[in-house]
Design a protein around this motif. Structure first.
Motif, mmCIF file in Angstrom:
data_model
loop_
_atom_site.group_PDB
_atom_site.id
_atom_site.type_symbol
_atom_site.label_atom_id
_atom_site.label_comp_id
_atom_site.label_asym_id
_atom_site.label_seq_id
_atom_site.Cartn_x
_atom_site.Cartn_y
_atom_site.Cartn_z
ATOM 1 N N MET A 47 4.062 -1.695 -2.137
ATOM 2 C CA MET A 47 3.410 -1.058 -3.420
ATOM 3 C C MET A 47 2.532 -1.904 -3.668
ATOM 4 O O MET A 47 1.359 -1.227 -4.178
ATOM 5 C CB MET A 47 4.617 -1.062 -4.565
ATOM 6 N N ARG A 48 2.252 -3.135 -3.698
ATOM 7 C CA ARG A 48 1.146 -4.026 -4.096
ATOM 8 C C ARG A 48 -0.201 -3.587 -3.048
ATOM 9 O O ARG A 48 -1.178 -3.418 -3.649
ATOM 10 C CB ARG A 48 1.637 -5.436 -3.682
ATOM 11 N N GLN A 49 0.321 -3.326 -1.948
ATOM 12 C CA GLN A 49 -0.812 -3.038 -1.098
ATOM 13 C C GLN A 49 -1.410 -1.710 -1.355
ATOM 14 O O GLN A 49 -2.608 -1.339 -1.249
ATOM 15 C CB GLN A 49 -0.389 -3.247 0.455
ATOM 16 N N MET A 50 -0.441 -0.709 -1.682
ATOM 17 C CA MET A 50 -1.000 0.647 -2.073
ATOM 18 C C MET A 50 -1.708 0.562 -3.147
ATOM 19 O O MET A 50 -2.781 1.078 -3.387
ATOM 20 C CB MET A 50 0.214 1.480 -2.223
ATOM 21 N N LEU A 51 -1.393 -0.254 -4.174
ATOM 22 C CA LEU A 51 -2.269 -0.148 -5.389
ATOM 23 C C LEU A 51 -3.350 -1.061 -5.352
ATOM 24 O O LEU A 51 -4.539 -0.589 -5.635
ATOM 25 C CB LEU A 51 -1.158 -0.929 -6.552
ATOM 26 N N TYR A 52 -3.526 -2.250 -4.791
ATOM 27 C CA TYR A 52 -4.704 -3.067 -4.712
ATOM 28 C C TYR A 52 -5.367 -3.148 -3.607
ATOM 29 O O TYR A 52 -6.528 -3.777 -3.260
ATOM 30 C CB TYR A 52 -4.218 -4.633 -5.141
ATOM 31 N N GLY A 53 -4.955 -2.511 -2.476
ATOM 32 C CA GLY A 53 -5.484 -2.419 -1.230
ATOM 33 C C GLY A 53 -5.107 -3.386 -0.277
ATOM 34 O O GLY A 53 -4.477 -4.690 -0.778
ATOM 35 N N TYR A 54 -5.393 -3.790 1.081
ATOM 36 C CA TYR A 54 -5.022 -4.553 1.822
ATOM 37 C C TYR A 54 -6.266 -5.021 2.858
ATOM 38 O O TYR A 54 -6.936 -4.181 3.477
ATOM 39 C CB TYR A 54 -3.873 -4.217 2.830
ATOM 40 N N ASP A 55 -6.847 -6.218 2.469
ATOM 41 C CA ASP A 55 -7.782 -6.738 3.406
ATOM 42 C C ASP A 55 -7.326 -8.041 3.968
ATOM 43 O O ASP A 55 -7.202 -9.060 3.200
ATOM 44 C CB ASP A 55 -9.101 -6.965 2.239
ATOM 45 N N PRO A 56 -7.268 -8.176 5.299
ATOM 46 C CA PRO A 56 -6.765 -9.499 5.712
ATOM 47 C C PRO A 56 -7.665 -10.715 5.645
ATOM 48 O O PRO A 56 -7.257 -11.757 5.783
ATOM 49 C CB PRO A 56 -6.704 -9.209 7.328
#
Length: 71
Positions: A47-56
């Motif tokens: 849910m956090r990644q869906m809301l804020y995005g994911y950038d390694p």
């Protein structure tokens, strides 16, 4: 920005829809209580990644330093 591969496999079922009152009890709490702590953390992370995005590249903690003057 690269996406987390786990997010690619998650799809929303647009045919499942219900309307209810905010006063109605939800079975959501029972659902999450039936999961292991690891599964709960995974759910929160998705849910956090869906809301804020994911950038390694920015997934790490940011480093900083401070110069202290000796008096």
């Amino acid at each position: 920005m690269r996406k987390n591969p786990a997010l690619n496999s998650i799809r929303m079922d647009k045919t499942a829809f219900s309307v209810s009152s905010l006063d109605d009890e939800s079975d959501e709490k029972l659902y999450w209580l039936s999961k292991t702590p690891a599964e709960r953390l995974y759910g929160v992370e998705i849910m956090r990644q869906m809301l804020y995005g994911y950038d390694p590249l920015t997934a790490r903690l940011q480093r900083f330093f401070e110069i202290a003057e000796l008096s």
